[in-house]
Write a protein that holds these residues in place. Structure first.
Motif, PDB file in Angstrom:
ATOM      1  N   UNK A 181      10.690   8.577  -5.134  1.00 43.11           N
ATOM      2  CA  UNK A 181       9.336   8.061  -4.979  1.00 43.11           C
ATOM      3  C   UNK A 181       8.680   7.955  -6.344  1.00 43.11           C
ATOM      4  N   UNK A 182       7.374   7.756  -6.335  1.00 49.38           N
ATOM      5  CA  UNK A 182       6.685   7.547  -7.602  1.00 49.38           C
ATOM      6  C   UNK A 182       5.474   8.462  -7.698  1.00 49.38           C
ATOM      7  N   UNK A 236       7.049   5.009  -1.047  1.00 46.64           N
ATOM      8  CA  UNK A 236       7.609   3.699  -0.700  1.00 46.64           C
ATOM      9  C   UNK A 236       8.935   3.438  -1.412  1.00 46.64           C
ATOM     10  N   UNK A 237       9.055   3.950  -2.614  1.00 42.39           N
ATOM     11  CA  UNK A 237      10.271   3.688  -3.397  1.00 42.39           C
ATOM     12  C   UNK A 237      11.388   4.669  -3.064  1.00 42.39           C
ATOM     13  N   UNK A 238      11.049   5.766  -2.395  1.00 42.29           N
ATOM     14  CA  UNK A 238      12.063   6.779  -2.086  1.00 42.29           C
ATOM     15  C   UNK A 238      13.112   6.183  -1.159  1.00 42.29           C
ATOM     16  N   UNK A 239      14.360   6.216  -1.588  1.00 39.19           N
ATOM     17  CA  UNK A 239      15.441   5.700  -0.758  1.00 39.19           C
ATOM     18  C   UNK A 239      15.763   4.227  -0.997  1.00 39.19           C
ATOM     19  N   UNK A 240      15.088   3.606  -1.949  1.00 36.04           N
ATOM     20  CA  UNK A 240      15.446   2.223  -2.309  1.00 36.04           C
ATOM     21  C   UNK A 240      16.820   2.257  -2.996  1.00 36.04           C
ATOM     22  N   UNK A 291       0.835  -1.210   0.000  1.00 37.21           N
ATOM     23  CA  UNK A 291       0.000   0.000   0.000  1.00 37.21           C
ATOM     24  C   UNK A 291       0.868   1.258   0.000  1.00 37.21           C
ATOM     25  N   UNK A 292       0.435   2.293  -0.727  1.00 32.79           N
ATOM     26  CA  UNK A 292       1.242   3.516  -0.844  1.00 32.79           C
ATOM     27  C   UNK A 292       1.584   4.116   0.523  1.00 32.79           C
ATOM     28  N   UNK A 293       2.790   4.614   0.613  1.00 36.73           N
ATOM     29  CA  UNK A 293       3.266   5.363   1.785  1.00 36.73           C
ATOM     30  C   UNK A 293       3.142   4.590   3.098  1.00 36.73           C
ATOM     31  N   UNK A 294       3.380   3.273   3.020  1.00 34.82           N
ATOM     32  CA  UNK A 294       3.409   2.471   4.245  1.00 34.82           C
ATOM     33  C   UNK A 294       4.846   2.160   4.657  1.00 34.82           C
ATOM     34  N   UNK A 295       5.780   2.125   3.710  1.00 36.19           N
ATOM     35  CA  UNK A 295       7.186   1.890   4.060  1.00 36.19           C
ATOM     36  C   UNK A 295       7.948   3.210   4.035  1.00 36.19           C
ATOM     37  N   UNK A 296       7.637   4.079   4.963  1.00 40.51           N
ATOM     38  CA  UNK A 296       8.286   5.395   4.986  1.00 40.51           C
ATOM     39  C   UNK A 296       8.640   5.766   6.430  1.00 40.51           C
TER      40      UNK A 296
END
Ligand code: ZN
Ligand code: MN
Length: 491
Positions: free
Chosen positions: A143-144, A165-169, A51-56
């Motif tokens: 991010x996306x 969620x993708x920011x910082x991968x 889900x969006x913005x859950x891994x932040x």
């Protein structure tokens, strides 16, 4: 990429899609998402499709006061990939690349600039062509943005959403020199890079999930010259098919501009898959626009030579070496070898041949009938036994295929599966007498087989094979039948 690219020689492959006298120059920048447990500078989970913005967290959201902590495993993976590409591993520093974009909450990307972790490598394509690698550096993903309405295009969207969620991968960006001259080689380069990434275990390399994204720097020049003309960068191409189409379209567009005027402008462009063309993005920034400076919150990375030696010592066999070994052991062709290594079935093939299975049959069975996601139940021993049964004529090709299906589903002993299915060895004498009987019953077809032209012979071979299959309920081996027919007609 300021130095000149070598001029074309008679050996240089010429891109047939371009008009006579023009040469294609391509350099690729490939972003690979690393398969780490957590992000590059924080403890957030690195996972696609949640889900969006859950891994932040404050760090990857760029909140004031948060500090980055370097992910050791990401650095290790970067060095592994660098060494797999024959790069030298350097003392490196992280840098800030400053620009504004809504999907980048810090307003800068933490990346590497003039001191990248890996430099000066090369990638040898399956056909032997070598593409030089300029650098392979570590950076974080953004991010996306999701543009809603207007067909997902930013200009026509009603509003936009951002998922961090993708920011910082962690990413590795692999930058090639402009050595690629054909669309085929551009594709092969990405394929080979993908294979190396998978073999070294640094990424799942799923293009459709964006784990690998390709930017193509495209320019054209008159054949035989060594100049580098103005290039355009096509961003975020995410399939091999799009890569080929985008390069071709862009090259033709540029040739048209050179032919009718003063040539293209340096520019970032986007590939529009539906329209089949590239469209202009921002005018390409020069490097000074990014105001790079060293990241003050992170120390330089300075691996010892012992660390690098340990990485080399633990390097798994790479795809090119695995293809060579597979081809030597089984006689597989280039394409089959590429496919089996990509699927990770080369070990199975080698083990089967080592256990006495025929090389060609092994390759055929694997290529045609083991294109399944989960073949973990197929053991080398039982696979080898299956191929031996087929080679001995105990199983026909179609029976072997069915038994292989059983092995995929349940594993176990191929002979037992053959028994359960009621497959019995058809011995050749049995087939011969059956064939005699059929020839007696169908004299007209037989004379067409013996005396007809190539087409007749083929047709009648099909007829007799069909009759035999019917009589044996599919247990006969079509190849053996063909051999028997040929033998009968020439005696
Ligand atoms: Zn985070
Ligand atoms: Mn990048």
């Amino acid at each position: 990429m300021s130095e000149l690219a070598p001029a074309a020689t008679p050996e240089t492959p010429v891109e047939s899609a371009l008009p006579e006298g023009w040469e294609l120059i391509v350099g690729l920048e490939v972003h690979v998402e690393l398969d780490t447990a957590t992000k590059l500078f924080c403890g957030c989970v690195n996972r696609f499709g949640v889900d969006p913005n859950t891994n932040v967290c404050p760090t990857c959201l760029g909140l004031p006061g948060s500090l980055p902590v370097m992910n050791e495993r990401a650095v290790e993976m970067a060095m592994i990939l660098g060494r797999a590409l024959g790069c030298q591993v350097n003392r490196s520093v992280m840098a800030r690349k400053n620009y504004f974009y809504p999907d980048m909450p810090k307003d800068f990307q933490t990346t590497q600039y003039d001191q990248p972790t890996n430099s000066e490598g090369e990638l040898k394509l399956a056909d032997g062509f070598v593409v030089r690698i300029e650098r392979a550096h570590i950076e974080e993903d953004t991010g996306k943005s999701v543009h809603v309405g207007g067909g997902g295009r930013i200009n026509e969207a009603v509003y936009s959403l951002v998922d961090y969620n993708r920011a910082g991968v962690p990413l590795i960006e692999i930058v090639s020199k402009p050595d690629i001259r054909t669309i085929e080689h551009a594709r092969n380069y990405v394929e080979e890079l993908r294979a190396i990434v998978v073999a070294t275990g640094v990424s799942d390399a799923r293009m459709e999930e964006g784990s690998i994204r390709v930017d193509a720097n495209v320019s054209v020049r008159r054949f035989g010259s060594s100049e580098l003309r103005t290039r355009c960068e096509i961003k975020n191409i995410n399939s091999l098919r799009s890569l080929g189409r985008a390069i071709e379209h862009e090259a033709l567009r540029q040739i048209d501009l050179w032919t009718t005027g003063s040539g293209p402008q340096q520019q970032t462009r986007h590939w529009d898959e539906d329209a089949g063309r590239t469209t202009p993005g921002r005018s390409k920034e020069d490097v000074e626009d990014y105001r790079y400076f060293q990241e003050p919150d992170l120390v330089p990375l300075d691996p010892t030579s012992a660390t690098i030696a340990a990485i080399d010592a633990a390097m798994p066999p790479l795809p090119s070496a695995r293809r060579s070994a597979l081809r030597a052991a089984t006689g597989a062709g280039i394409d089959a070898a590429r496919l089996l290594v990509e699927r990770g079935q080369d070990g199975l093939a080698m083990a089967a041949v080592a256990a006495g299975a025929d090389g060609a049959k092994t390759v055929t069975r694997l290529v045609n009938d083991l294109a399944v996601n989960d073949w973990s139940k197929v053991e080398a021993e039982s696979f080898a036994a299956l191929v031996r049964m087929e080679s001995n004529g105990e199983l026909s090709a179609s029976q072997a295929k069915q038994v292989l299906g059983d092995l995929v589903e349940r594993g176990g002993d191929p002979a037992a599966h053959a028994d359960v299915r009621g497959f019995e060895a058809m011995d050749t004498t049995e087939l011969e007498s059956l064939l005699d009987q059929l020839i007696g019953e169908n004299p007209e077809e037989w004379s067409r087989y013996c005396g007809g032209d190539e087409g007749d012979r083929k047709k009648m071979q099909g007829f007799f094979t069909g009759q035999i299959m019917k009589a044996t309920r599919g247990q006969a081996d079509g190849k053996v039948v063909a051999q028997l027919l040929a033998k009968r007609s020439s005696s």
